[in-house]
Write a protein that holds these residues in place. Structure first.
Motif, PDB file in Angstrom:
ATOM      1  N   THR A 218      -5.718 -24.328  54.962  1.00 59.76           N
ATOM      2  CA  THR A 218      -5.973 -23.365  55.712  1.00 59.76           C
ATOM      3  C   THR A 218      -5.858 -23.558  57.149  1.00 59.76           C
ATOM      4  O   THR A 218      -7.007 -24.143  57.452  1.00 59.76           O
ATOM      5  N   PHE A 219      -5.090 -22.963  58.076  1.00 60.10           N
ATOM      6  CA  PHE A 219      -5.051 -23.286  59.320  1.00 60.10           C
ATOM      7  C   PHE A 219      -5.727 -22.270  60.144  1.00 60.10           C
ATOM      8  O   PHE A 219      -5.652 -21.214  59.888  1.00 60.10           O
ATOM      9  N   LEU A 220      -6.609 -22.913  61.039  1.00 56.20           N
ATOM     10  CA  LEU A 220      -7.252 -22.089  62.077  1.00 56.20           C
ATOM     11  C   LEU A 220      -6.979 -22.504  63.736  1.00 56.20           C
ATOM     12  O   LEU A 220      -6.695 -23.646  63.744  1.00 56.20           O
ATOM     13  N   SER A 221      -6.752 -21.717  64.410  1.00 54.67           N
ATOM     14  CA  SER A 221      -6.559 -21.705  65.801  1.00 54.67           C
ATOM     15  C   SER A 221      -7.266 -20.740  66.583  1.00 54.67           C
ATOM     16  O   SER A 221      -7.670 -19.732  66.207  1.00 54.67           O
ATOM     17  N   ARG A 222      -7.580 -21.397  68.018  1.00 51.55           N
ATOM     18  CA  ARG A 222      -8.038 -20.401  68.829  1.00 51.55           C
ATOM     19  C   ARG A 222      -7.420 -20.666  70.310  1.00 51.55           C
ATOM     20  O   ARG A 222      -6.954 -22.025  70.352  1.00 51.55           O
ATOM     21  N   TYR A 223      -7.212 -19.714  71.076  1.00 51.70           N
ATOM     22  CA  TYR A 223      -6.741 -20.030  72.466  1.00 51.70           C
ATOM     23  C   TYR A 223      -8.018 -20.564  73.613  1.00 51.70           C
ATOM     24  O   TYR A 223      -8.844 -19.870  73.564  1.00 51.70           O
ATOM     25  N   ASP A 224      -7.661 -21.721  74.218  1.00 54.71           N
ATOM     26  CA  ASP A 224      -8.619 -22.066  75.137  1.00 54.71           C
ATOM     27  C   ASP A 224      -8.154 -21.773  76.670  1.00 54.71           C
ATOM     28  O   ASP A 224      -7.402 -22.404  76.929  1.00 54.71           O
ATOM     29  N   ALA A 225      -8.820 -20.635  77.090  1.00 57.13           N
ATOM     30  CA  ALA A 225      -8.287 -20.522  78.478  1.00 57.13           C
ATOM     31  C   ALA A 225      -8.285 -21.284  79.494  1.00 57.13           C
ATOM     32  O   ALA A 225      -7.498 -21.622  80.380  1.00 57.13           O
ATOM     33  N   ASP A 226      -9.527 -22.307  79.396  1.00 55.06           N
ATOM     34  CA  ASP A 226      -9.696 -23.281  80.466  1.00 55.06           C
ATOM     35  C   ASP A 226      -8.682 -24.109  80.441  1.00 55.06           C
ATOM     36  O   ASP A 226      -8.080 -24.697  81.500  1.00 55.06           O
ATOM     37  N   GLU A 227      -8.220 -24.627  79.191  1.00 61.92           N
ATOM     38  CA  GLU A 227      -7.202 -25.715  79.165  1.00 61.92           C
ATOM     39  C   GLU A 227      -5.763 -25.014  79.081  1.00 61.92           C
ATOM     40  O   GLU A 227      -4.613 -25.872  79.293  1.00 61.92           O
ATOM     41  N   GLY A 228      -5.545 -23.688  78.783  1.00 60.57           N
ATOM     42  CA  GLY A 228      -4.251 -23.194  78.821  1.00 60.57           C
ATOM     43  C   GLY A 228      -3.421 -23.587  77.676  1.00 60.57           C
ATOM     44  O   GLY A 228      -2.228 -23.596  77.673  1.00 60.57           O
TER      45      GLY A 228
END
Length: 117
Positions: free
Chosen positions: A13-23
């Motif tokens: 099961t793949f999980l992801s999130r966007y890191d705005a600081d890192e872009g």
């Protein structure tokens, strides 16, 4: 060995999130939460995460160890009840969301099992 590792990792099961600081996007799987990767797009993150996960699964197999079963194939029959204060529950829910978990149960289970070894 590599094909076997790919086949197993593909079921994770793949999980992801966007890191705005890192872009960029940050990804991992429920089954191997300490194996992580990133990517500039969701697709690149998925590809990089699954490659890293496949490498980790292959290392387990080559070392004679048993990699984690996919969450979808694990039958959970035991239950554990924990009483919390309202503040504790809120803090755990926030931490679960920040770590990319959809629910508190998976977050608590992963954290406890990581601590237990």
């Amino acid at each position: 060995m590599w094909k076997k590792a790919q086949k197993l990792a593909a079921k994770y099961t793949f999980l992801s999130r966007y890191d705005a600081d890192e872009g960029s996007y940050f990804g991992r799987t429920l089954e191997m939460p300490l194996v992580m990767a990133d990517g500039e797009s969701p697709e690149a993150c998925l590809k990089n995460t699954m490659e890293a996960t496949t490498l980790a699964v292959a290392a387990h197999l080559e070392g004679g160890e048993r990699p984690p079963l996919p969450v979808s194939e694990q039958k959970r029959t035991a239950q554990l009840n924990v009483r919390l204060t309202a503040d504790e529950k809120l803090r755990i829910e926030e931490a679960a969301r920040a770590a990319g978990f959809r629910g508190v149960s998976d977050f608590v289970r992963t954290a406890a099992l990581n601590q237990a070894g």
